[in-house]
Design a protein around this motif. Structure first.
Motif, PDB file in Angstrom:
ATOM      1  N   LEU A   1      31.535  22.417 -16.377  1.00  0.00           N
ATOM      2  CA  LEU A   1      31.927  23.207 -15.207  1.00  0.00           C
ATOM      3  C   LEU A   1      33.142  24.056 -15.542  1.00  0.00           C
ATOM      4  O   LEU A   1      34.132  23.545 -16.094  1.00  0.00           O
ATOM      5  N   ARG A   2      33.084  25.332 -15.238  1.00  0.00           N
ATOM      6  CA  ARG A   2      34.211  26.237 -15.459  1.00  0.00           C
ATOM      7  C   ARG A   2      34.549  26.888 -14.134  1.00  0.00           C
ATOM      8  O   ARG A   2      33.679  27.528 -13.521  1.00  0.00           O
ATOM      9  N   GLY A   3      35.779  26.763 -13.694  1.00  0.00           N
ATOM     10  CA  GLY A   3      36.174  27.388 -12.421  1.00  0.00           C
ATOM     11  C   GLY A   3      36.423  28.876 -12.622  1.00  0.00           C
ATOM     12  O   GLY A   3      37.266  29.276 -13.417  1.00  0.00           O
ATOM     13  N   LEU A   4      35.665  29.704 -11.898  1.00  0.00           N
ATOM     14  CA  LEU A   4      35.775  31.156 -12.063  1.00  0.00           C
ATOM     15  C   LEU A   4      36.705  31.754 -11.005  1.00  0.00           C
ATOM     16  O   LEU A   4      36.514  31.543  -9.808  1.00  0.00           O
ATOM     17  N   VAL A   5      37.734  32.479 -11.465  1.00  0.00           N
ATOM     18  CA  VAL A   5      38.662  33.128 -10.540  1.00  0.00           C
ATOM     19  C   VAL A   5      38.649  34.634 -10.793  1.00  0.00           C
ATOM     20  O   VAL A   5      38.984  35.087 -11.887  1.00  0.00           O
TER      21      VAL A   5
ATOM     22  N   CYS B   1      44.658  28.255  -7.474  1.00  0.00           N
ATOM     23  CA  CYS B   1      43.297  28.002  -7.981  1.00  0.00           C
ATOM     24  C   CYS B   1      43.351  26.988  -9.124  1.00  0.00           C
ATOM     25  O   CYS B   1      42.480  26.116  -9.241  1.00  0.00           O
ATOM     26  N   ALA B   2      44.376  27.107  -9.969  1.00  0.00           N
ATOM     27  CA  ALA B   2      44.538  26.155 -11.071  1.00  0.00           C
ATOM     28  C   ALA B   2      44.750  24.743 -10.516  1.00  0.00           C
ATOM     29  O   ALA B   2      44.180  23.764 -11.021  1.00  0.00           O
ATOM     30  N   LYS B   3      45.520  24.670  -9.448  1.00  0.00           N
ATOM     31  CA  LYS B   3      45.789  23.370  -8.820  1.00  0.00           C
ATOM     32  C   LYS B   3      44.492  22.767  -8.287  1.00  0.00           C
ATOM     33  O   LYS B   3      44.208  21.574  -8.472  1.00  0.00           O
ATOM     34  N   PHE B   4      43.691  23.613  -7.646  1.00  0.00           N
ATOM     35  CA  PHE B   4      42.399  23.159  -7.127  1.00  0.00           C
ATOM     36  C   PHE B   4      41.512  22.659  -8.273  1.00  0.00           C
ATOM     37  O   PHE B   4      40.875  21.604  -8.180  1.00  0.00           O
ATOM     38  N   ALA B   5      41.492  23.429  -9.356  1.00  0.00           N
ATOM     39  CA  ALA B   5      40.645  23.067 -10.506  1.00  0.00           C
ATOM     40  C   ALA B   5      41.084  21.706 -11.054  1.00  0.00           C
ATOM     41  O   ALA B   5      40.263  20.814 -11.302  1.00  0.00           O
TER      42      ALA B   5
ATOM     43  N   LEU C   1      37.986  20.176 -12.903  1.00  0.00           N
ATOM     44  CA  LEU C   1      37.491  21.340 -13.653  1.00  0.00           C
ATOM     45  C   LEU C   1      38.481  21.598 -14.784  1.00  0.00           C
ATOM     46  O   LEU C   1      39.616  21.991 -14.541  1.00  0.00           O
ATOM     47  N   ALA C   2      38.052  21.380 -16.033  1.00  0.00           N
ATOM     48  CA  ALA C   2      39.004  21.451 -17.152  1.00  0.00           C
ATOM     49  C   ALA C   2      39.282  22.875 -17.623  1.00  0.00           C
ATOM     50  O   ALA C   2      40.245  23.121 -18.344  1.00  0.00           O
TER      51      ALA C   2
ATOM     52  N   THR D   1      51.066  33.920 -16.742  1.00  0.00           N
ATOM     53  CA  THR D   1      50.139  33.165 -15.891  1.00  0.00           C
ATOM     54  C   THR D   1      49.343  32.163 -16.738  1.00  0.00           C
ATOM     55  O   THR D   1      49.195  30.992 -16.354  1.00  0.00           O
ATOM     56  N   VAL D   2      48.871  32.627 -17.887  1.00  0.00           N
ATOM     57  CA  VAL D   2      48.115  31.739 -18.778  1.00  0.00           C
ATOM     58  C   VAL D   2      49.003  30.559 -19.203  1.00  0.00           C
ATOM     59  O   VAL D   2      48.570  29.399 -19.185  1.00  0.00           O
ATOM     60  N   ARG D   3      50.246  30.874 -19.553  1.00  0.00           N
ATOM     61  CA  ARG D   3      51.150  29.817 -20.013  1.00  0.00           C
ATOM     62  C   ARG D   3      51.373  28.769 -18.919  1.00  0.00           C
ATOM     63  O   ARG D   3      51.348  27.568 -19.178  1.00  0.00           O
ATOM     64  N   ALA D   4      51.531  29.243 -17.691  1.00  0.00           N
ATOM     65  CA  ALA D   4      51.749  28.313 -16.569  1.00  0.00           C
ATOM     66  C   ALA D   4      50.502  27.450 -16.344  1.00  0.00           C
ATOM     67  O   ALA D   4      50.613  26.250 -16.067  1.00  0.00           O
ATOM     68  N   ILE D   5      49.338  28.052 -16.482  1.00  0.00           N
ATOM     69  CA  ILE D   5      48.096  27.281 -16.266  1.00  0.00           C
ATOM     70  C   ILE D   5      47.976  26.191 -17.327  1.00  0.00           C
ATOM     71  O   ILE D   5      47.603  25.055 -17.042  1.00  0.00           O
ATOM     72  N   ARG D   6      48.330  26.549 -18.555  1.00  0.00           N
ATOM     73  CA  ARG D   6      48.272  25.555 -19.636  1.00  0.00           C
ATOM     74  C   ARG D   6      49.355  24.487 -19.475  1.00  0.00           C
ATOM     75  O   ARG D   6      49.070  23.284 -19.477  1.00  0.00           O
ATOM     76  N   ASP D   7      50.606  24.933 -19.306  1.00  0.00           N
ATOM     77  CA  ASP D   7      51.723  23.979 -19.328  1.00  0.00           C
ATOM     78  C   ASP D   7      51.822  23.153 -18.050  1.00  0.00           C
ATOM     79  O   ASP D   7      52.133  21.966 -18.093  1.00  0.00           O
TER      80      ASP D   7
END
Ligand code: 5AD
Length: 390
Positions: A44-48, A82-86, A91-92, A112-118
């Motif tokens: 499953l991939r969460g699409l934003v 959305c990242a929080k929801f995932a 949803l990895a 944004t990418v860095r925040a989603i990862r970290d």
């Protein structure tokens, strides 16, 4: 008979196949290969959909630059919601998709990418159009692992007719972009539209052979769905085929805008050569993608679900697909990311879309994957393992 060395003429014959028994052998082979090579978990991939701004004028697309639609760009806080929801829902992977939005700042994307990862520990897939090498490197350093960019068609004349050029970019640049992604170290995904006016079975067979040649990690293809607000929106269909004359007039005014157009002569297919934009074709393409690229991650895409809801989704998963990308874009933005009409799940919220996907996976006796679910082909390639055929 059904191995990864199929020639383009053999692939074309499968695309034209109508015999139910023979097709069953294709579905069975694809399902078997899927089971053996990427196992039974559905990834499953969460699409934003982070922005519908676009600088291109692709003839088929509902968010093409010339179209007057309300434009939006999500804020970082909204994307991180959305990242929080995932994260909360297991949803990895988060897929950040946008039009070719030149105003989407590279620094904004990197942060944004860095925040989603970290902050959330998610894998990030980007689908932001053709960007520079330095941007690709910067985003990768920030944590992006995968990138999606369909090449849409491998026929240079058709590509030129459909894509009025921006900065001289044509099919050659698109394919080069995929190679740049690979060189930068991304897991690379691509795909094509099915039944776009002007696409022949031989074209599509060559598209599939190109998936194999590019050794793609992810392959997503879905039926073309005409959008009434676009130049290809009001073409007449007869017996399931686009009629040639209106196609000619829809495409021709745009030909001169593309740098490549003068180099290639676009030939209008006869109706029996034209690929229809149906799920029947979509299932064949999913199955053949699995046969040709046995280790790739292959989604059951939204346009298939749009044509035939749950049934379409589940059929693709039973005929070679192993990924679903539930849309988790905030409801208020969904209707604005209208690349084609009646897009599945436009009026739902993320929770509902995800629950639907989970139910469909359960209904076919499979289960959602746990963990990153990187492409097996990618992991082998970086470890130096040679490609295995089937
Ligand atoms: N019908 C189906 N697919 C479309 N896409 C864009 N417009 C349409 C349409 N009208 C696809 C393109 C693009 C992806 C994000 O959506 O293949 O790469």
């Amino acid at each position: 008979m059904l191995d990864s060395n199929l020639s383009p003429p053999e692939i074309a014959a499968w695309l034209r196949e109508t015999n139910a028994e023979r097709l069953q052998t294709l579905w069975d082979a694809a399902d078997q290969i899927r089971h053996e090579r990427v196992a039974d978990a559905v990834r499953l991939r969460g699409l934003v959909e982070i922005s519908n701004r676009c600088s291109r004028n692709c003839l088929y697309c509902g968010v093409r630059a010339e179209r007057r639609v309300e434009r939006y760009r999500m804020t970082q806080a909204e994307i991180l919601e959305c990242a929080k929801f995932a994260k909360k829902n297991g949803l990895a992977t988060l897929v950040l998709q946008a039009g070719e939005d030149r105003t989407l700042d590279a620094g904004f994307v990197a942060e944004t990418v860095r925040a989603i990862r970290d902050d959330f520990g998610l894998i990030v897939t980007l689908s932001l159009g053709e960007r520079t090498d330095s941007e690709l490197v910067r985003w990768q350093e920030a944590g992006a692992r995968r990138y999606l960019a369909r090449f849409e068609t491998s026929n240079p004349a058709l590509y030129a007719a459909l894509h009025p050029s921006v900065d001289g970019s044509g099919l050659t640049e698109r394919i080069e972009f995929l190679k740049r992604l690979r060189k930068t170290g991304y897991e690379v995904g691509s795909g094509v539209m099915l039944g776009i006016p002007g696409q022949t079975f031989d074209d599509l067979a060559r598209d599939l052979a190109l998936f194999r040649e590019l050794d793609l990690d992810m392959i997503g293809s879905g039926p073309f769905l005409p959008h009434p607000g676009t130049p290809l929106g009001s073409l007449e269909i007869r017996d399931g085929y686009w009629r040639t004359a209106p196609l000619a007039s829809a495409l021709s005014p745009f030909k001169s805008e593309n740098a490549d157009a003068s180099r290639f002569t676009f030939r209008y297919p006869t109706s029996s050569d034209q690929v229809p934009n149906t799920n029947d074709v979509a299932f064949k393409v999913v199955a053949l993608s699995r046969v040709l690229c046995p280790d790739a991650n292959i989604p059951s895409v939204t346009s298939v679900a749009t044509l035939d809801g749950s049934g379409g989704r589940k059929s693709a998963l039973s005929r070679g697909a192993n990924v679903i990308m539930p849309n988790i874009t905030p409801t208020k933005y969904r209707r604005l990311y209208e690349i084609y009409p009646n897009k599945a799940a436009t009026f739902e919220d993320a929770e509902t879309t995800l629950q639907t996907a989970l139910r469909q996976i359960d209904e076919i006796g499979r289960f959602p994957g746990v963990g990153p679910g990187s492409s097996k082909r990618f992991l082998e390639r970086v470890a130096g393992v040679p490609r295995r055929e089937r």
